[in-house]
Design an enzyme around this catalytic site. Structure first.
Site, PDB file in Angstrom:
ATOM      1  N   PHE A 152      55.487  53.178 -59.005  1.00  0.00           N
ATOM      2  CA  PHE A 152      54.456  54.072 -58.477  1.00  0.00           C
ATOM      3  C   PHE A 152      53.074  53.769 -59.047  1.00  0.00           C
ATOM      4  O   PHE A 152      52.085  54.372 -58.628  1.00  0.00           O
ATOM      5  CB  PHE A 152      54.823  55.538 -58.697  1.00  0.00           C
ATOM      6  CG  PHE A 152      55.096  55.922 -60.134  1.00  0.00           C
ATOM      7  CD1 PHE A 152      54.076  56.039 -61.053  1.00  0.00           C
ATOM      8  CD2 PHE A 152      56.397  56.177 -60.547  1.00  0.00           C
ATOM      9  CE1 PHE A 152      54.328  56.397 -62.358  1.00  0.00           C
ATOM     10  CE2 PHE A 152      56.655  56.539 -61.870  1.00  0.00           C
ATOM     11  CZ  PHE A 152      55.613  56.649 -62.776  1.00  0.00           C
ATOM     12  N   LEU A 155      62.874  65.362 -67.477  1.00  0.00           N
ATOM     13  CA  LEU A 155      62.502  66.575 -66.751  1.00  0.00           C
ATOM     14  C   LEU A 155      63.312  66.706 -65.467  1.00  0.00           C
ATOM     15  O   LEU A 155      63.825  67.784 -65.147  1.00  0.00           O
ATOM     16  CB  LEU A 155      61.004  66.561 -66.439  1.00  0.00           C
ATOM     17  CG  LEU A 155      60.507  67.714 -65.556  1.00  0.00           C
ATOM     18  CD1 LEU A 155      60.719  69.051 -66.245  1.00  0.00           C
ATOM     19  CD2 LEU A 155      59.039  67.519 -65.183  1.00  0.00           C
ATOM     20  N   ARG A 167      61.931  53.577 -61.033  1.00  0.00           N
ATOM     21  CA  ARG A 167      61.809  52.123 -61.139  1.00  0.00           C
ATOM     22  C   ARG A 167      63.153  51.431 -61.314  1.00  0.00           C
ATOM     23  O   ARG A 167      63.257  50.219 -61.129  1.00  0.00           O
ATOM     24  CB  ARG A 167      60.909  51.768 -62.317  1.00  0.00           C
ATOM     25  CG  ARG A 167      59.498  52.307 -62.205  1.00  0.00           C
ATOM     26  CD  ARG A 167      58.642  51.853 -63.367  1.00  0.00           C
ATOM     27  NE  ARG A 167      57.316  52.459 -63.357  1.00  0.00           N
ATOM     28  CZ  ARG A 167      56.340  52.165 -64.196  1.00  0.00           C
ATOM     29  NH1 ARG A 167      56.558  51.242 -65.131  1.00  0.00           N
ATOM     30  NH2 ARG A 167      55.165  52.753 -64.128  1.00  0.00           N
ATOM     31  N   HIS A 187      50.274  76.843 -71.993  1.00  0.00           N
ATOM     32  CA  HIS A 187      51.269  77.910 -72.071  1.00  0.00           C
ATOM     33  C   HIS A 187      50.756  79.158 -72.791  1.00  0.00           C
ATOM     34  O   HIS A 187      50.842  80.278 -72.271  1.00  0.00           O
ATOM     35  CB  HIS A 187      52.513  77.427 -72.829  1.00  0.00           C
ATOM     36  CG  HIS A 187      53.234  76.294 -72.178  1.00  0.00           C
ATOM     37  ND1 HIS A 187      53.383  76.181 -70.814  1.00  0.00           N
ATOM     38  CD2 HIS A 187      53.867  75.219 -72.701  1.00  0.00           C
ATOM     39  CE1 HIS A 187      54.077  75.090 -70.542  1.00  0.00           C
ATOM     40  NE2 HIS A 187      54.372  74.488 -71.667  1.00  0.00           N
TER      41      HIS A 187
END
Length: 469
Positions: free
Chosen positions: A89, A17, A46, A235
């Site tokens: 994270f 993305l 990472r 969507h």
């Protein structure tokens, strides 16, 4: 945004993305002059990249996917705004160090973008809750928002506690597409459509989002999601609400939101008695052999629904929704099929095309030219994306949505009560569907035969724009 040094901080900075959409969108914004002055891009991942190594990776993707031309000088300026920060994270103890890093970079305000799988949203929110830079910051979340209604509610409560409801932007990139935004203009500013936009004049409305590829590398995600959660709940229900909404008293974010919400709340509930006549789920042959897919998976790769909006404008008129993978073509469009005065006369059809071609197609009837009395369908076809100038001057969905977030324009984003209402419908569908096996269909076909029968029982068929002769 306030502050002297704004930044967008992207979790999942080494994923598809970010590479395919976010970095090209941010580059396009800089090249077009719409990016905030001095905005830094903080990439969190990472992998062990230096700033220079990551910038070279970014160069490859910007060259390949940016809407605007690649320019070396512009990219070098753009690249200097990128900082790479290596971090796990999922480790809550790592977040104070991130706060220190942002301080060292002179960052005063942030937009945090969660470009990761939804299962990590709550963890990242928990980590950011610890740090000063997150207080009052904006947060952008990718769909799907949660994995079911209960999960979505718990996630929403945690995020609102951490950031405040007004700072959460739930992104639906379909809402940033040019022709999706254009649906309101086509409908409300043209009396030939505005005065006939109801069940009295329209036989059915069809919403199609078809893909030619399979799950590719996303088998692990998709096998827990499926077509309903991946496409319908977000969507396609959003597009349905735009198509069916009443004209708002004013075109403000709040008024538009309320009208869309009324549509979703008016969806006719599914029951044990009607689900067989209103839902078809399918799975393409070979799906269970895909990487990271369970060998006995019953996850649907195709979904077709017949939906009713129970209000005065649309009562008893079907909205047909379909989406799926490995369908032989990539295509997203809406077909508004008007009632025909006679069974032997082709219906008038308004086709709004979202991708890959953007434009509007209108099929209507005339007398056959010459000494004939029979009637024949003809078409008018406006291709917006065929113009080079339009392609260059029209921002892509992620550019629009990033700009909207930076300027606090919330009408471009899904709101919590819309998401909650959509989840209620999909959760009930999945409860009623139970453990049934999806209908099989061969790759590169139009999907399971049962989806055609869904329309044929009402005297309709899926509309397909005639091939150019």
């Amino acid at each position: 945004m306030n502050g002297k040094r704004p930044a967008i901080t992207i979790f999942g900075g080494t994923g598809d993305l970010t590479f395919r959409k976010l970095l090209p969108a941010l580059y396009n914004r800089m090249l077009s002059g719409s990016a905030p002055d001095g905005q830094d891009i903080i990439i969190i991942g990472r992998r062990a990249y230096t700033d220079a190594e990551y910038r070279e990776k970014a160069r490859e993707w910007v060259k390949k996917f940016a809407r605007l031309p690649y320019r070396e000088k512009t990219f070098e300026t753009f690249a200097q705004s990128i900082r790479y920060y290596r971090m796990d994270f999922t480790n809550l103890e790592a977040y104070p160090a991130l706060d220190t890093f942002l301080d060292e970079q002179g960052i005063e305000t942030c937009v945090f973008y969660f470009a990761v799988a939804p299962r990590f949203f709550a963890t990242i929110a928990e980590g950011l809750f610890q740090i000063g830079h997150a207080q009052g910051s904006q947060v952008i979340l990718e769909k799907p928002f949660g994995e079911n209604l209960d999960d979505a509610r718990a996630l929403n409560a945690r995020l609102e506690a951490a950031f405040g409801a007004e700072n959460i932007y739930r992104i639906d990139h379909y809402l940033g597409k040019e022709m999706v935004r254009n649906v309101q203009t086509i409908r409300f500013t043209n009396p030939i459509f505005a005065d006939a936009w109801d069940a009295k004049h329209i036989a059915c409305i069809q919403i199609s989002a078809l893909e030619d590829v399979g799950v590719e590398t996303r088998g692990g995600y998709y096998d827990h999601s499926g077509a309903l959660r991946d496409m319908v709940q977000n969507h396609l229900f959003q597009i349905l609400s735009i198509l069916a909404m009443e004209r708002p008293a004013a075109f403000t974010p709040e008024a538009m939101h309320e009208e869309q919400l009324r549509v979703l709340r008016a969806l006719r509930p599914l029951t044990e008695e009607n689900i067989a006549d209103q839902v078809v789920l399918g799975q393409y042959d070979g799906y269970r052999e895909e990487t990271n897919v369970a060998p006995d998976s019953k996850t649907e790769t195709y979904a077709a629904l017949k939906v009713f909006v129970d209000n005065d404008r649309w009562r008893d008129m079907p909205f047909y929704i379909r989406t799926g993978k490995k369908l032989g073509r990539r295509e997203m469009e809406v077909a508004v099929v008007f009632k025909s005065p006679s069974p032997d006369i082709a219906p008038t059809v308004l086709l709004v095309k979202f991708q890959p071609t953007e434009g509007v197609y209108l099929q209507f009837n005339i007398k056959r030219p010459g000494d004939f009395e029979d009637i024949m369908p003809v078409k008018m076809d406006f291709c917006q994306s065929c113009s080079i100038a339009n392609r260059i001057n029209t921002p892509e969905a992620y550019e629009r949505l990033l700009s909207a977030c930076f300027h606090g324009e919330r009408s471009w984003f899904s709101q919590w009560d819309q998401i909650e209402t959509s989840w209620k419908y999909v959760d009930r569908l999945e409860e009623l569907w139970g453990d049934r096996t999806p209908a099989a269909y061969a790759p590169d076909t139009a999907g399971p035969r049962e989806a055609d029968a869904l329309l044929e029982q009402d005297g309709h068929h899926w509309f397909r724009e005639p091939e150019v002769q």
